[in-house]
Design an enzyme around this catalytic site. Structure first.
Site, PDB file in Angstrom:
ATOM      1  N   ARG A 154       0.831  -1.213   0.000  1.00 37.65           N
ATOM      2  CA  ARG A 154       0.000   0.000   0.000  1.00 37.65           C
ATOM      3  C   ARG A 154       0.870   1.270   0.000  1.00 37.65           C
ATOM      4  O   ARG A 154       0.532   2.262   0.641  1.00 37.65           O
ATOM      5  CB  ARG A 154      -0.932   0.049   1.214  1.00 37.65           C
ATOM      6  N   SER A 228     -10.395   0.276   3.010  1.00 36.40           N
ATOM      7  CA  SER A 228      -9.670   0.138   4.282  1.00 36.40           C
ATOM      8  C   SER A 228      -9.222   1.498   4.786  1.00 36.40           C
ATOM      9  O   SER A 228      -8.625   2.268   4.032  1.00 36.40           O
ATOM     10  CB  SER A 228      -8.432  -0.728   4.090  1.00 36.40           C
ATOM     11  N   GLU A 322      -4.596   4.455   6.019  1.00 41.51           N
ATOM     12  CA  GLU A 322      -4.360   3.992   4.644  1.00 41.51           C
ATOM     13  C   GLU A 322      -4.662   5.101   3.625  1.00 41.51           C
ATOM     14  O   GLU A 322      -3.875   5.319   2.714  1.00 41.51           O
ATOM     15  CB  GLU A 322      -5.205   2.732   4.410  1.00 41.51           C
TER      16      GLU A 322
END
Ligand code: EPU
Length: 329
Positions: A154, A228, A322
């Site tokens: 990520r 997320s 995130e």
């Protein structure tokens, strides 16, 4: 400002940019007036505070080019403004596999490399060949290789920023598809395949992934969310052992460290389904925070902070956000 979390945000100026030339013109203009520039794609991984100073460029550069390199090998280039899921469907529709595990991820193609989107055992970096960027220093286009992009879980060089120099702007993404095998060993995918008696194929995986996502994750067109809200934390083996002394949790090796489920930690800390005003921890996937309508970015961030503090005080694991947070209150 459009964003899938559905929070209010006003920008000083917004321009829709549909080609590299208009992008260059807008950047020159903003530079001349010393206004800060923010580039936004689909707005699906952003938490916006109430005001965005300067100029917002909404990147809408379209286009999809498919080039056959060999019997089962294609080069696919998509403009940054294309919808990611539409590209997944278009390639599968042409009989080209490779993106099936990444079906139904909201957002634009240009946002995909920024957070190295990943789901159900595949990450964008696995299929990426290069990223075409507009280089703000030279004023021209440049190709970045996978190595240049510095991908991690990520994460990418686009997220980390380029220090003093302005970050390059993604205008297109090129992938090599078709030649790789199926990735069907993610627990949710194997379970769903078995349950419905489907045999693995590129389409079958896309279908199963779509079903699993629809079941677990809120549809951003109906309920505001950014997927997320936290990354899965990566901890040292010592920290993992201490954690396991407190709760039952699985770990996945990442180099010499161990990745654990943020959803499991948030769930175990008792946050699943908890609502504060219009913001709620999604009951079917506690990694997702939703805005039922009327929340601000600050409201969502306030609940995220409470969750982070609580998880830290209970388990000594620091959760990292995130999505990207932009703007001022
Ligand atoms: N879990 C719970 N309680 C729940 C739900 C899940 O404890 O209510 C635990 C379970 O232990 C479960 C584990 O969480 O096994 C993992 O859940 P899941 O398979 O849904 O995956 P995730 O690690 O929570 C990541 C990505 C998702 C991606 C899925 C599937 C991140 C931050 N999230 O979630 O990505 O779709 O894997 O690959 O890496 C996104 O980035 O927006 C996103 C949705």
């Amino acid at each position: 400002m459009p964003n899938t979390l559905g929070v209010p945000c006003v920008a000083d100026a917004v321009r829709v940019v549909a080609d590299a030339e208009t992008l260059a013109d807008n950047l020159r203009e903003a530079e001349a007036s010393a206004r800060p520039v923010t580039v936004v794609g689909g707005g699906s991984n952003l938490v916006l505070r109430s005001r965005l100073p300067g100029v917002v460029l909404l990147l809408r550069i379209r286009g999809l080019r498919v080039e056959r390199l060999a019997a089962n090998r294609w080069r696919v280039t998509a403009g940054a403004g294309e919808d990611w899921h539409e590209v997944v469907c278009a390639t599968l529709g042409l009989g080209i596999g490779g993106l099936e595990n990444l079906a139904l991820i909201p957002g634009s193609v240009g946002a995909a490399p920024v957070q190295n989107i990943g789901a159900y055992g595949r990450e964008l970096k696995d299929v990426l060949e290069s990223v075409t960027v507009f280089d703000r220093r030279s004023g021209g286009l440049r190709e970045l290789t996978v190595e240049d992009c510095g991908f991690g879980y990520r994460d990418s060089a686009f997220r980390r920023g380029g220090g003093a120099s302005p970050a390059p702007i993604i205008v297109a993404v090129t992938m090599i598809l078709g030649h790789r095998g199926l990735v069907a060993d993610y627990p949710d995918v194997t379970h769903e395949m078995r349950r419905s008696g489907i045999r693995p194929s590129h389409w079958a995986i896309a279908d199963v992934v779509t079903r699993v996502r629809r079941r677990k994750l809120p549809d951003p067109r109906r309920v505001g969310n950014v997927g997320s809200f936290f990354k899965n934390p990566v901890v040292t083996p010592g920290a993992f052992d201490r954690l396991r002394g407190k709760l039952s949790i699985d770990g996945y090796a990442v180099g010499d460290r161990i990745k654990v489920s943020a959803a499991r930690l948030i769930d175990a800390a008792g946050w699943k389904g908890v609502a504060h005003g219009a913001v709620q921890v999604w009951p079917r996937q506690p990694l997702v925070l939703v805005n039922h309508g009327g929340a601000t970015g600050a409201d969502v961030l306030a609940l995220a902070r409470r969750i982070r503090d609580d998880v830290f005080s209970k388990y000594h694991v620091a959760l990292e956000l995130e999505p990207t947070v932009l703007g001022k209150d």
